[in-house]
Design a protein around this motif. Structure first.
Motif, PDB file in Angstrom:
ATOM      1  N   GLY A 217     -22.161   5.590  36.469  1.00 35.19           N
ATOM      2  CA  GLY A 217     -22.405   6.688  37.405  1.00 35.19           C
ATOM      3  C   GLY A 217     -22.209   8.051  36.781  1.00 35.19           C
TER       4      GLY A 217
ATOM      5  N   LYS B 268     -18.372  10.990  37.603  1.00 37.87           N
ATOM      6  CA  LYS B 268     -17.173  10.262  38.052  1.00 37.87           C
ATOM      7  C   LYS B 268     -15.986  10.629  37.159  1.00 37.87           C
TER       8      LYS B 268
ATOM      9  N   GLY C 205     -20.484   2.302  39.547  1.00 36.86           N
ATOM     10  CA  GLY C 205     -20.527   3.766  39.541  1.00 36.86           C
ATOM     11  C   GLY C 205     -21.676   4.387  40.293  1.00 36.86           C
ATOM     12  N   TRP C 206     -22.880   3.797  40.154  1.00 36.13           N
ATOM     13  CA  TRP C 206     -24.028   4.346  40.871  1.00 36.13           C
ATOM     14  C   TRP C 206     -24.149   3.797  42.287  1.00 36.13           C
ATOM     15  N   ASN C 207     -23.099   3.121  42.771  1.00 37.87           N
ATOM     16  CA  ASN C 207     -23.059   2.811  44.200  1.00 37.87           C
ATOM     17  C   ASN C 207     -23.218   4.079  45.020  1.00 37.87           C
ATOM     18  N   THR C 208     -22.677   5.170  44.463  1.00 37.68           N
ATOM     19  CA  THR C 208     -22.675   6.446  45.190  1.00 37.68           C
ATOM     20  C   THR C 208     -23.119   7.580  44.273  1.00 37.68           C
TER      21      THR C 208
ATOM     22  N   TRP D 100     -19.219  11.859  48.291  1.00 44.46           N
ATOM     23  CA  TRP D 100     -19.809  10.683  47.657  1.00 44.46           C
ATOM     24  C   TRP D 100     -20.501   9.858  48.736  1.00 44.46           C
TER      25      TRP D 100
ATOM     26  N   ASP E 147     -14.293   6.824  45.206  1.00 42.15           N
ATOM     27  CA  ASP E 147     -15.602   7.464  45.028  1.00 42.15           C
ATOM     28  C   ASP E 147     -16.766   6.481  44.954  1.00 42.15           C
ATOM     29  N   SER E 148     -16.491   5.180  44.721  1.00 40.59           N
ATOM     30  CA  SER E 148     -17.609   4.274  44.475  1.00 40.59           C
ATOM     31  C   SER E 148     -17.644   3.014  45.333  1.00 40.59           C
TER      32      SER E 148
END
Length: 316
Positions: A84, A87, A129-132, A139, A173-174
């Motif tokens: 991500g 982060k 990480g790229w969940n959000t 986020w 955050d994720s």
């Protein structure tokens, strides 16, 4: 007549399924000695088949961060979501990245709002990480139409785990924003595996984390397996006892790795390593008293550019 620009995407064909590798970033040379401390340079250089793709002449391991995207059974699927952007991470190789991951994903034909299913092999920082992504200081889920799927055992383990601040931050955050949006689905994965949809199955491979899963694809007689972190690097085929420094249960991790490799050895199953440097994919063969990987190059599958009139659209 307008010519449609084309974008080359590393991809492999499995029956009717095209599996795209979505690149995020190569990881620095220091990653190998930290992650797999028993894979010493002296040991690595003994295996000439690891060179030049998976290690250099000095025995330094090559390790990447990437994910995989494909369409199966009408579902547009992403397996893991990498590190991500932006982060805050304790690992300097993961901290405050600014990559073109979403542009790469979109160019492969998978703009974020088109993804139906995100499979999380486990809940580590370099897989969620790229969940959000950050929007107006918050986020928010990157894939708003998708269901995010992970093992119930995995989520419940971390819910009861005494986390340090770095891991707490990763969940804040994720993971939690996806849960709070009602997008996270927890599934029970039995020993024989769980069929998510026709041609898509989760395989239990616990040890690295308690609920870790690998992902199996089948189509028209073809089979592929995405390893997640059951196997971090091809050197572990030659030495399955080599584990990662972050394995929750090293003995169970080795048991899962050996069982998976044994089931794959000598078959036509395409193995796609979540951290394997290019060429990333291969077939497992027996070698001496263990295994090795025979690389299978990408098809260099070509998709229309997302910016073209016939493309998949842009991420707005």
């Amino acid at each position: 007549m307008t010519t449609t620009p084309l974008t080359t995407t590393p991809a492999w064909t499995v029956g009717d399924i095209t599996v795209h590798r979505i690149d995020e970033t190569p990881l620095p040379p220091a990653t190998g000695p930290w992650l797999l401390p028993d894979a010493t340079p002296d040991l690595v250089v003994q295996h000439d088949w690891l060179r030049p793709h998976f290690a250099d002449a000095e025995g330094t391991l090559r390790i990447d961060s990437h994910t995989f995207a494909f369409t199966v059974g009408g579902l547009r699927v992403l397996v893991d979501t990498g590190i991500g952007n932006g982060k805050q991470r304790a690992n300097p190789a993961w901290h405050d990245l600014d990559t073109d991951y979403l542009e790469t994903l979109t160019a492969a034909g998978f703009p974020p709002d088109s993804v139906d299913l995100v499979i999380l092999t486990h809940l580590h920082a370099d897989h969620v990480g790229w969940n959000t992504r950050l929007v107006d200081g918050d986020w928010v889920p990157t894939f708003p139409r998708a269901r995010y799927l992970t093992s119930r055992v995995e989520r419940e383990f971390w819910a009861a785990y005494e986390m340090d601040e770095a891991r707490e931050q990763m969940f804040r955050d994720s993971v939690l924003p996806v849960e709070e949006a009602g997008l996270l689905d927890l599934v029970d994965v039995p020993a024989e595996g769980l069929t998510v949809s026709p041609g898509l199955r989760l395989l239990p491979t616990p040890g690295h984390t308690p609920g870790h899963v690998a992902v199996e694809l089948t189509s028209r007689g073809g089979t592929a397996v995405i390893t997640g972190d059951c196997v971090h690097h091809p050197v572990q085929l030659a030495h399955p006892a080599i584990g990662a420094c972050v394995d929750i249960d090293p003995h169970r991790s080795e048991t899962s790795r050996r069982a998976l490799l044994d089931s794959l050895a000598g078959t036509d199953t395409l193995v796609l390593g979540t951290h394997f440097a290019p060429p990333t994919a291969g077939r497992v063969i027996t070698h001496d008293d263990a295994y090795r990987l025979t690389p299978v190059p990408a098809d260099a599958h070509r998709q229309p550019s997302a910016t073209s009139p016939t493309g998949a659209g842009t991420d707005e």
